[in-house]
Write a protein that holds these residues in place. Structure first.
Motif, mmCIF file in Angstrom:
data_model
loop_
_atom_site.group_PDB
_atom_site.id
_atom_site.type_symbol
_atom_site.label_atom_id
_atom_site.label_comp_id
_atom_site.label_asym_id
_atom_site.label_seq_id
_atom_site.Cartn_x
_atom_site.Cartn_y
_atom_site.Cartn_z
ATOM 1 N N VAL A 122 8.729 -2.540 -21.849
ATOM 2 C CA VAL A 122 9.504 -3.378 -21.602
ATOM 3 C C VAL A 122 9.138 -5.161 -22.196
ATOM 4 O O VAL A 122 8.264 -4.894 -21.957
ATOM 5 C CB VAL A 122 10.220 -2.223 -20.696
ATOM 6 N N ARG A 123 9.781 -5.607 -22.227
ATOM 7 C CA ARG A 123 10.381 -7.215 -22.259
ATOM 8 C C ARG A 123 11.114 -7.446 -21.326
ATOM 9 O O ARG A 123 11.948 -6.480 -20.716
ATOM 10 C CB ARG A 123 10.402 -7.270 -23.874
ATOM 11 N N ASP A 124 10.780 -8.816 -21.106
ATOM 12 C CA ASP A 124 12.132 -9.026 -19.865
ATOM 13 C C ASP A 124 12.056 -8.194 -18.845
ATOM 14 O O ASP A 124 13.269 -8.210 -18.133
ATOM 15 C CB ASP A 124 13.682 -9.592 -20.652
ATOM 16 N N VAL A 125 10.762 -8.163 -17.673
ATOM 17 C CA VAL A 125 10.455 -7.672 -17.115
ATOM 18 C C VAL A 125 11.184 -7.796 -16.112
ATOM 19 O O VAL A 125 12.043 -6.793 -15.559
ATOM 20 C CB VAL A 125 9.503 -7.170 -16.295
ATOM 21 N N ALA A 126 11.350 -8.840 -15.507
ATOM 22 C CA ALA A 126 12.584 -9.605 -14.343
ATOM 23 C C ALA A 126 14.105 -9.767 -14.608
ATOM 24 O O ALA A 126 14.777 -9.015 -13.641
ATOM 25 C CB ALA A 126 12.411 -10.728 -13.997
ATOM 26 N N GLY A 127 13.980 -9.212 -16.019
ATOM 27 C CA GLY A 127 16.309 -8.603 -15.900
ATOM 28 C C GLY A 127 15.760 -7.611 -15.939
ATOM 29 O O GLY A 127 17.220 -6.977 -15.761
ATOM 30 N N VAL A 128 15.202 -6.745 -16.481
ATOM 31 C CA VAL A 128 15.076 -5.295 -16.162
ATOM 32 C C VAL A 128 15.094 -5.293 -15.057
ATOM 33 O O VAL A 128 15.845 -3.501 -14.974
ATOM 34 C CB VAL A 128 13.819 -4.530 -18.036
ATOM 35 N N VAL A 129 14.014 -5.017 -13.796
ATOM 36 C CA VAL A 129 14.183 -4.799 -13.242
ATOM 37 C C VAL A 129 15.680 -5.421 -12.577
ATOM 38 O O VAL A 129 15.860 -4.645 -11.539
ATOM 39 C CB VAL A 129 13.419 -5.504 -12.292
ATOM 40 N N GLY A 130 16.380 -6.575 -12.347
ATOM 41 C CA GLY A 130 17.153 -6.918 -12.230
ATOM 42 C C GLY A 130 18.519 -6.509 -12.696
ATOM 43 O O GLY A 130 20.030 -5.945 -11.753
ATOM 44 N N THR A 131 18.464 -5.124 -13.464
ATOM 45 C CA THR A 131 19.514 -4.247 -13.595
ATOM 46 C C THR A 131 19.751 -2.726 -13.660
ATOM 47 O O THR A 131 21.288 -2.083 -12.571
ATOM 48 C CB THR A 131 19.325 -3.626 -15.286
ATOM 49 N N GLY A 132 18.757 -2.320 -12.702
ATOM 50 C CA GLY A 132 17.769 -1.527 -11.183
ATOM 51 C C GLY A 132 17.986 -0.395 -12.101
ATOM 52 O O GLY A 132 18.379 0.885 -11.700
ATOM 53 N N LEU A 133 17.836 -0.709 -13.167
ATOM 54 C CA LEU A 133 17.621 0.805 -14.110
ATOM 55 C C LEU A 133 16.751 1.176 -13.741
ATOM 56 O O LEU A 133 14.967 0.950 -13.595
ATOM 57 C CB LEU A 133 17.566 0.241 -15.684
#
Length: 234
Positions: A122-133
């Motif tokens: 995945v990319r934008d890891v900090a943002g991905v983590v922030g989605t809670g998915l």
């Protein structure tokens, strides 16, 4: 077991390690998806029907930013995902192009998708983590998917992590990765897994009491008799 809700609730109590053992006994060896590691520690064990997506190698006339607006795109696939599914993405193990970033994962979370599983990154890891998915993947990369992959379709058989996944197969994910249970045998496998977990819990208690492993794990006739006797105690 036939009721899907009760099956899934039972599987949430079963480790992927136990599932692979039970499937091995049924002749299925290739069920653990290679390269599917939890993006974060302590992600919950999850169970869901597979919603499959497939990438092929990038081809310059197809793998373009403009392709993101095509009806056959990851965006279109996400809008077809039912709530509760686990998105299983065949990225051919490519690790230098992120298949999804924070915006796509946020939309999946909003649609009620349980998790994302891929042999890619995945990319934008900090943002991905922030989605809670919750995500199981093979790491992170900054470049977008079109830098190395072409998206071709969803809800067809795929090969993720070297394992054949068909739409609506059952996926279980935990700290050890992702495992598939073929949809045709999920009820039988679940019942066997529940019993295997119960037996191994008893064996662990025996180990804690100092009982040696030979004849205990795997149990011989005497151990099986003691186990069955333990189940009848009030």
């Amino acid at each position: 077991m036939t009721d899907e809700t009760s099956i899934f609730e039972s599987l949430k109590l079963v480790t992927t390690a136990t599932i692979t053992t039970v499937l091995l006994k049924k002749g299925l060896r290739n069920v653990w998806l290679r390269g599917t590691k939890p993006l974060q520690p302590n992600q919950p064990r999850l169970v869901g029907r597979a919603f499959t997506l497939r990438f092929v190698p990038a081809r310059e006339d197809l793998a373009t930013p403009e392709s993101w607006s095509s009806p056959i795109s990851t965006r279109g696939a996400i809008e077809a995902m039912p709530g509760g599914c686990i998105a299983v993405v065949d990225a051919m193990g490519v690790t230098d192009a992120g298949i999804f970033g924070d915006i796509l994962c946020a939309r999946m979370k909003k649609r009620g998708v349980s998790a994302l599983v891929t042999d890619g990154v995945v990319r934008d890891v900090a943002g991905v983590v922030g989605t809670g998915l919750p995500v199981w993947c093979n790491g992170a990369a900054a470049p977008p998917s079109v830098a190395g992959l072409t998206f071709v379709n969803w809800q067809e058989p795929v090969g993720c992590g070297g394992v054949a996944i068909f739409p609506d197969d059952v996926i279980v994910v935990d700290a050890d990765g992702a495992v598939v249970i073929p949809k045709a045998i999920v009820g039988d496998v679940t019942a066997l897994c529940v019993e295997q977990e119960r037996l191994e819990c008893w064996i662990m208690n025996e180990v804690e009491m100092g009982i040696p492993l030979p004849g205990l794990y795997p149990p011989n006739a005497e151990s099986k008799s003691r186990y069955e006797a333990s189940r009848t105690k009030p």
